[in-house]
Design a protein around this motif. Sequence first.
Motif, PDB file in Angstrom:
ATOM      1  N   LYS A  90       8.170   1.766  -4.602  1.00  0.00           N
ATOM      2  CA  LYS A  90       9.085   1.678  -4.718  1.00  0.00           C
ATOM      3  C   LYS A  90       9.637   0.492  -6.481  1.00  0.00           C
ATOM      4  O   LYS A  90       9.896   1.130  -7.952  1.00  0.00           O
ATOM      5  CB  LYS A  90      10.531   1.433  -3.774  1.00  0.00           C
ATOM      6  CG  LYS A  90      11.570   2.226  -4.442  1.00  0.00           C
ATOM      7  CD  LYS A  90      13.247   2.079  -3.268  1.00  0.00           C
ATOM      8  CE  LYS A  90      14.236   2.551  -3.154  1.00  0.00           C
ATOM      9  NZ  LYS A  90      14.137   3.957  -3.162  1.00  0.00           N
ATOM     10  N   ARG A  91       9.420  -0.330  -6.050  1.00  0.00           N
ATOM     11  CA  ARG A  91       9.640  -1.521  -7.214  1.00  0.00           C
ATOM     12  C   ARG A  91       7.967  -0.845  -8.041  1.00  0.00           C
ATOM     13  O   ARG A  91       8.533  -1.290  -9.344  1.00  0.00           O
ATOM     14  CB  ARG A  91       8.968  -2.585  -6.565  1.00  0.00           C
ATOM     15  CG  ARG A  91       9.899  -3.132  -6.148  1.00  0.00           C
ATOM     16  CD  ARG A  91       9.214  -4.717  -5.829  1.00  0.00           C
ATOM     17  NE  ARG A  91      10.159  -5.580  -4.668  1.00  0.00           N
ATOM     18  CZ  ARG A  91      10.990  -6.426  -3.646  1.00  0.00           C
ATOM     19  NH1 ARG A  91       9.460  -6.460  -3.428  1.00  0.00           N
ATOM     20  NH2 ARG A  91      12.077  -6.782  -3.389  1.00  0.00           N
ATOM     21  N   SER A  92       6.843  -0.603  -7.920  1.00  0.00           N
ATOM     22  CA  SER A  92       5.893   0.047  -8.986  1.00  0.00           C
ATOM     23  C   SER A  92       6.647   1.678  -9.947  1.00  0.00           C
ATOM     24  O   SER A  92       6.401   1.849 -10.905  1.00  0.00           O
ATOM     25  CB  SER A  92       4.881  -0.112  -8.145  1.00  0.00           C
ATOM     26  OG  SER A  92       4.916   1.049  -7.447  1.00  0.00           O
ATOM     27  N   ARG A  93       7.628   1.869  -8.405  1.00  0.00           N
ATOM     28  CA  ARG A  93       8.036   3.071  -9.085  1.00  0.00           C
ATOM     29  C   ARG A  93       9.002   2.721 -10.416  1.00  0.00           C
ATOM     30  O   ARG A  93       9.051   3.260 -11.593  1.00  0.00           O
ATOM     31  CB  ARG A  93       8.284   3.923  -8.708  1.00  0.00           C
ATOM     32  CG  ARG A  93       8.463   5.601  -8.854  1.00  0.00           C
ATOM     33  CD  ARG A  93       8.838   6.037  -7.957  1.00  0.00           C
ATOM     34  NE  ARG A  93      10.197   6.211  -7.144  1.00  0.00           N
ATOM     35  CZ  ARG A  93      11.406   7.019  -5.832  1.00  0.00           C
ATOM     36  NH1 ARG A  93      10.640   8.174  -5.928  1.00  0.00           N
ATOM     37  NH2 ARG A  93      12.421   6.559  -5.388  1.00  0.00           N
ATOM     38  N   GLN A  94      10.362   1.146 -10.290  1.00  0.00           N
ATOM     39  CA  GLN A  94      10.996   1.310 -10.724  1.00  0.00           C
ATOM     40  C   GLN A  94      10.605   0.273 -12.328  1.00  0.00           C
ATOM     41  O   GLN A  94      10.994   0.517 -12.964  1.00  0.00           O
ATOM     42  CB  GLN A  94      12.358   0.132 -10.225  1.00  0.00           C
ATOM     43  CG  GLN A  94      12.590   0.710  -9.002  1.00  0.00           C
ATOM     44  CD  GLN A  94      13.558  -0.254  -8.102  1.00  0.00           C
ATOM     45  OE1 GLN A  94      12.567  -1.494  -7.859  1.00  0.00           O
ATOM     46  NE2 GLN A  94      14.410   0.096  -7.132  1.00  0.00           N
ATOM     47  N   ARG A  95       9.422  -0.171 -12.225  1.00  0.00           N
ATOM     48  CA  ARG A  95       8.667  -0.228 -13.139  1.00  0.00           C
ATOM     49  C   ARG A  95       8.430   0.112 -14.197  1.00  0.00           C
ATOM     50  O   ARG A  95       7.647   0.507 -15.211  1.00  0.00           O
ATOM     51  CB  ARG A  95       7.448  -1.323 -12.629  1.00  0.00           C
ATOM     52  CG  ARG A  95       8.309  -2.965 -12.223  1.00  0.00           C
ATOM     53  CD  ARG A  95       6.699  -3.988 -12.997  1.00  0.00           C
ATOM     54  NE  ARG A  95       5.670  -3.327 -10.989  1.00  0.00           N
ATOM     55  CZ  ARG A  95       5.864  -3.682 -10.400  1.00  0.00           C
ATOM     56  NH1 ARG A  95       6.009  -4.693  -9.808  1.00  0.00           N
ATOM     57  NH2 ARG A  95       4.619  -3.266  -9.779  1.00  0.00           N
ATOM     58  N   GLY A  96       8.145   2.004 -13.971  1.00  0.00           N
ATOM     59  CA  GLY A  96       8.046   2.800 -14.406  1.00  0.00           C
ATOM     60  C   GLY A  96       6.687   3.019 -14.843  1.00  0.00           C
ATOM     61  O   GLY A  96       5.949   3.725 -15.461  1.00  0.00           O
ATOM     62  N   ILE A 155       4.305  -2.030   7.686  1.00  0.00           N
ATOM     63  CA  ILE A 155       3.186  -1.602   7.240  1.00  0.00           C
ATOM     64  C   ILE A 155       3.963  -0.803   6.661  1.00  0.00           C
ATOM     65  O   ILE A 155       3.815  -0.444   5.480  1.00  0.00           O
ATOM     66  CB  ILE A 155       2.140  -1.294   8.159  1.00  0.00           C
ATOM     67  CG1 ILE A 155       1.022  -2.513   8.472  1.00  0.00           C
ATOM     68  CG2 ILE A 155       0.954  -0.939   6.781  1.00  0.00           C
ATOM     69  CD1 ILE A 155       0.060  -2.303   8.880  1.00  0.00           C
ATOM     70  N   VAL A 156       4.839  -0.367   6.543  1.00  0.00           N
ATOM     71  CA  VAL A 156       5.240   1.428   6.204  1.00  0.00           C
ATOM     72  C   VAL A 156       6.314   0.511   4.967  1.00  0.00           C
ATOM     73  O   VAL A 156       6.511   0.959   4.146  1.00  0.00           O
ATOM     74  CB  VAL A 156       6.063   2.196   7.269  1.00  0.00           C
ATOM     75  CG1 VAL A 156       6.651   3.297   6.229  1.00  0.00           C
ATOM     76  CG2 VAL A 156       4.597   2.799   7.212  1.00  0.00           C
ATOM     77  N   THR A 157       7.184  -0.346   6.034  1.00  0.00           N
ATOM     78  CA  THR A 157       7.767  -0.263   5.087  1.00  0.00           C
ATOM     79  C   THR A 157       8.027  -1.339   3.892  1.00  0.00           C
ATOM     80  O   THR A 157       7.539  -0.725   2.602  1.00  0.00           O
ATOM     81  CB  THR A 157       9.247  -1.951   5.555  1.00  0.00           C
ATOM     82  OG1 THR A 157       9.581  -0.792   7.020  1.00  0.00           O
ATOM     83  CG2 THR A 157       9.990  -2.006   5.648  1.00  0.00           C
ATOM     84  N   HIS A 158       6.761  -2.165   3.620  1.00  0.00           N
ATOM     85  CA  HIS A 158       6.361  -3.435   2.461  1.00  0.00           C
ATOM     86  C   HIS A 158       5.947  -2.137   1.372  1.00  0.00           C
ATOM     87  O   HIS A 158       5.692  -2.219   0.445  1.00  0.00           O
ATOM     88  CB  HIS A 158       4.904  -4.089   3.027  1.00  0.00           C
ATOM     89  CG  HIS A 158       5.376  -5.039   4.370  1.00  0.00           C
ATOM     90  ND1 HIS A 158       6.688  -6.125   3.319  1.00  0.00           N
ATOM     91  CD2 HIS A 158       5.668  -6.268   5.292  1.00  0.00           C
ATOM     92  CE1 HIS A 158       7.169  -7.192   4.439  1.00  0.00           C
ATOM     93  NE2 HIS A 158       6.298  -6.685   5.734  1.00  0.00           N
ATOM     94  N   THR A 159       4.948  -1.223   2.502  1.00  0.00           N
ATOM     95  CA  THR A 159       3.981  -0.641   1.467  1.00  0.00           C
ATOM     96  C   THR A 159       5.238   1.126   1.054  1.00  0.00           C
ATOM     97  O   THR A 159       5.054   0.868  -0.792  1.00  0.00           O
ATOM     98  CB  THR A 159       3.429   0.687   2.436  1.00  0.00           C
ATOM     99  OG1 THR A 159       2.034  -0.042   3.722  1.00  0.00           O
ATOM    100  CG2 THR A 159       2.291   1.416   1.041  1.00  0.00           C
TER     101      THR A 159
END
Lengths: 156, 88
Positions: free
Chosen positions: A65-71, A56-60
């Motif tokens: 991280k992806r949402s942060r990369q998307r700005g 769960i922690v890995t997926h979250t």
Amino acid sequence: LVELTGDALVRYAARLLGNMADAEDVVQESYVKAHRALTSGRFDGRASLKTWLYRIVTHTAIDHKRSRQRGERLATSDTALEVGFDGGAQAESYVALHELEQWLTTLPVEQRSALVLQSLEGFTNREVAAILECSEGAVEQRLVRARAALRDRERV
Amino acid sequence: MTDLDRRLSELRERTAALHARPGFRSRVLAAVAADTASVFGVELVRSARRLAPFAIALALLAAGLAARDERTSSAGVAAIEETLVLSW
């Protein structure tokens, strides 16, 4: 459960994300998801509770991280040092976390999670495969690629 | 052991003392409690939505029965009145 697993999961998330504030946010969100799954009977017990929580922690963390990369969030790798220190040992850990983040920052999140789980958290390849929900072969491939990328970076 | 493994091992040891900051546990418990409350609210609304068609059907049935009873009782009252008028 939070008392027993909180520190280990925050440490893992911090190694994965590179800073403590995001790590705590991700682990908090993960506990909420875990609680929701436990109360609605969605935890089937096929994996151990530890493996399940790390999953769960890995997926979250990956989503985060992806949402942060998307700005969606304005954060930089320097945020590891933004959080307040609470002692000498912690201060040294924060510096080491910052170094780790600088070192692993270019790795794709799938490779980074495999490397962190195996080399920093001490899981076997089989356990990493169970956490990442992929085959052991895929884990080995990710580890080989991650190590090759880090070696290439050292050479440059 | 390669240089890479040595560096990983060193960073593993140096980050081993990392732990959640004070207040983390209470923040998690508050977040879980807030989520439980919101999930309860959502479930309540969802259940209410699911029951709405039955409630409407029940209300229409009740209105229909009431209208029928109203007609029956009106006819009954009229018959009594007629009887009273005739007997007068």
